[in-house]
Design an enzyme around this catalytic site. Structure first.
Site, short mmCIF file in Angstrom:
data_model
loop_
_atom_site.label_atom_id
_atom_site.label_comp_id
_atom_site.label_asym_id
_atom_site.label_seq_id
_atom_site.Cartn_x
_atom_site.Cartn_y
_atom_site.Cartn_z
CD GLU A 232 41.72 42.54 38.38
OE1 GLU A 232 41.70 41.42 37.91
OE2 GLU A 232 40.86 43.09 38.42
CD GLU A 355 40.73 46.06 35.27
OE1 GLU A 355 39.78 45.33 35.49
OE2 GLU A 355 41.72 45.80 35.29
#
Ligand code: AHR
Length: 560
Positions: A232, A355
């Site tokens: 991320e 995720e």
């Protein structure tokens, strides 16, 4: 000086945005595709979502599903049903590793957790993060355990004793019958450190880092093939957050150095953390412009909520959110393929949805500088499990381009499995996940679906019945996964077998109940549990099913 990190995840970051997610969805470009047959401009034949659903609006209560084994999407990669373990809360310590526990083996691994994971057959597990990885020095977690430092993990403001590190994880993977999906620190870490970890893990002997592994007691290389280049990195909450161009350049550099050590690696670059990021898709494009040639896949993440700001708490909207995942996949692939065109590259990237889950209640990520704090211990209810079923259907329908996906996470932290000192219990979301692992095998079938639908902002055609199916030629079975989004009524589904009709039902389960908010706990571990689904009968080329309201079902037939 300790600097408090304001946002620890996309979830916290999103919660400051004042627009409800479904309002934002409504403003997204409409991307309905037509049913493949030539149906002209009739709105009725627009698909509910995106790429592979082939769903047709059909008035009336009964849905029809046309199944033809000659009409397929792609072979399913087992890694589509992976999971994730981060050094976060009680995922590792007290979750999979608990040397003081009566339930652990000689290596300190919780035997009950290992059994559960082996039994459902989780194929790949991402590790060690997550946000954690962006400040992690892998050298802290190898070598004699008594000399490893206690480190302040700044992502979750927690203490990591480093008693569980790379070698323990590899040993745990072997014991659990799963493969590692290794996360790399591209926040504070350098490409050189990333390549050193690859050398430590994968080179047999005779080099600085491989000999260090051998000195640490691991003569055989670990052979870790799949690696995530950071986590991320588009998020302002991420340690080492940087611009897309900077990250893309760093990822390309790391990938080049890592491939020089081991040319067999499969590498995943960090895509956007979610569609609500202000840089959504633009980040992906800029990153890929820098590193397309050096990577195999691009990551995407998504957590779904049912707060006022997500869905207004409306279950009908919530159960349609897998269509938003479907759209995210289509949009991200469009960017990958656009960059491919720019580069005139023969290579097509795949996606790693590494995720995904429901997560919106237990959001505090501050561990108050303690070890194994109770963080992100989300309690899942029935409606969460139904959406997880829908999300699995979406992943299955996109198996041609999504090759890895990880239910985030596996134990204690936003997880299907919860532990305490005396045992474990299965949360509601465990069931659709375990059915995918058990029954979704072989090739994904391209179903044609006719179903009545309803509208929500951003999605004009949400079918009451959402289905996916697989055909396993080797096991001679067909499996069907069906979500009934109708909150009030059962829905009849007529399956029309266009080539071979199946011979008999070998498994038939459903998750349903009167109370969408019901959940499991140590006190009531079976409050939400699978029930036997009445075995549907087949006459000629037709099978009739009656899906209960608010339900997710998995049915497997053997082929004649
Ligand atoms: O899974 C929990 C966190 O959510 C991960 O650490 C991070 O990558 C995401 O924001």
């Amino acid at each position: 000086m300790y600097v408090y990190i304001e946002f620890r995840s996309e979830l916290e970051y999103e919660s400051i945005l004042s627009f409800p997610a479904f309002v934002l969805e409504a403003s997204f470009r409409r991307s309905h595709r037509r049913f493949r047959g030539n149906r002209g401009n009739d709105d009725r034949y627009k698909t509910a979502s995106g790429v592979h659903t082939n769903q047709i609006a059909r008035p009336g209560p009964a849905a029809r599903v046309f199944i033809d084994s000659r009409r397929t999407i792609a072979p399913i990669d087992r890694n589509l049903f992976g999971s994730f373990l981060e050094h976060l809360g009680r995922a590792i310590y007290e979750g999979v590793y608990d040397p003081g526990s009566k339930l652990s083996d000689a290596s300190g691994f919780r035997k009950d957790v290992l059994n559960e994971i082996r039994q459902i057959g989780v194929p790949i597990v991402r590790y060690p993060g997550g946000n954690f990885v962006s400040g992690y020095n892998w050298l802290d977690g190898v070598g004699p355990q008594q000399s490893r430092p206690r480190v302040l993990d700044k992502a979750w403001n927690s203490i990591d004793s480093n008693q569980f590190g790379t070698n323990e994880f590899m040993a745990w993977c072997k014991a659990a019958g799963t493969l590692p999906l290794m996360g790399l620190n591209l926040g504070t870490g350098t490409p050189e450190e990333a390549a050193a970890l690859v050398e430590y893990c994968n080179v047999e002997k005779g080099t600085k880092w491989s000999d260090l592994r051998r000195q640490h007691g691991f003569a055989e290389p670990h052979g870790a093939r799949h690696w995530c280049l950071g986590n991320e990195m588009d998020g302002p909450w991420q340690i080492g957050h940087m611009s897309a161009a900077e990250y893309g350049t760093k990822a390309a550099d790391a990938a080049r150095e890592m491939r020089n050590v081991d040319s067999s690696l499969k590498l995943v670059a960090c895509g956007s953390s979610g569609p609500l990021m202000p840089t959504y898709l633009e980040w992906d494009r800029e990153v890929l412009e820098q590193c397309y040639e050096y990577v195999d896949g691009l990551s995407l993440h998504r957590y779904f909520g049912n707060r006022d700001s997500d869905t207004g708490g409306d279950s009908a909207k919530f159960l349609a959110m897998n269509l938003s995942m479907e759209r995210q996949i289509a949009e991200t692939l469009a960017v990958c393929d656009m960059v491919r065109g720019h580069k005139r590259s023969p290579k097509k990237l795949w996606l790693s949805f590494d995720e995904w889950n429901v997560w919106y209640r237990a959001t505090s990520g501050d561990g108050h500088r303690t070890e194994a704090p109770h963080l992100l211990e989300e309690v899942y209810n029935l409606e969460d499990a139904l959406l997880v079923g829908g999300l699995i259907n979406t992943l299955v329908r996109n198996a041609d381009r999504v090759k890895i996906a990880c239910l985030a996470q596996l134990v204690n932290v936003i997880a299907p499995i919860m532990t305490n000192a005396d045992g474990l219990y299965r949360q509601t979301i465990y069931y659709p996940y375990s059915w995918a692992l058990q029954y979704a095998k072989g090739t994904v079938l391209n179903l044609l679906v006719e179903s009545a639908d309803y509208a929500i902002p951003g999605f004009e055609h949400v079918s009451y019945v959402d289905v996916a199916a697989t055909l396993d030629e080797s096991g001679r079975t067909v499996s069907l996964f069906a979500l009934n989004r109708d909150l009030a009524k059962s829905r009849t589904v007529e399956l029309q077998w266009q080539d071979h009709a199946p011979s008999k039902v070998v498994a038939s389960w459903v998750l349903t109940g009167d109370d969408l908010k019901a959940s499991n706990s140590f006190a009531e571990p079976q409050r939400v549990a699978p029930q036997a689904f009445p075995v549907p009968s087949t006459r000629g080329s037709r099978t009739a099913l009656e899906l209960p309201p608010r339900s997710y079902a998995a049915i497997q037939w053997s082929l004649a």
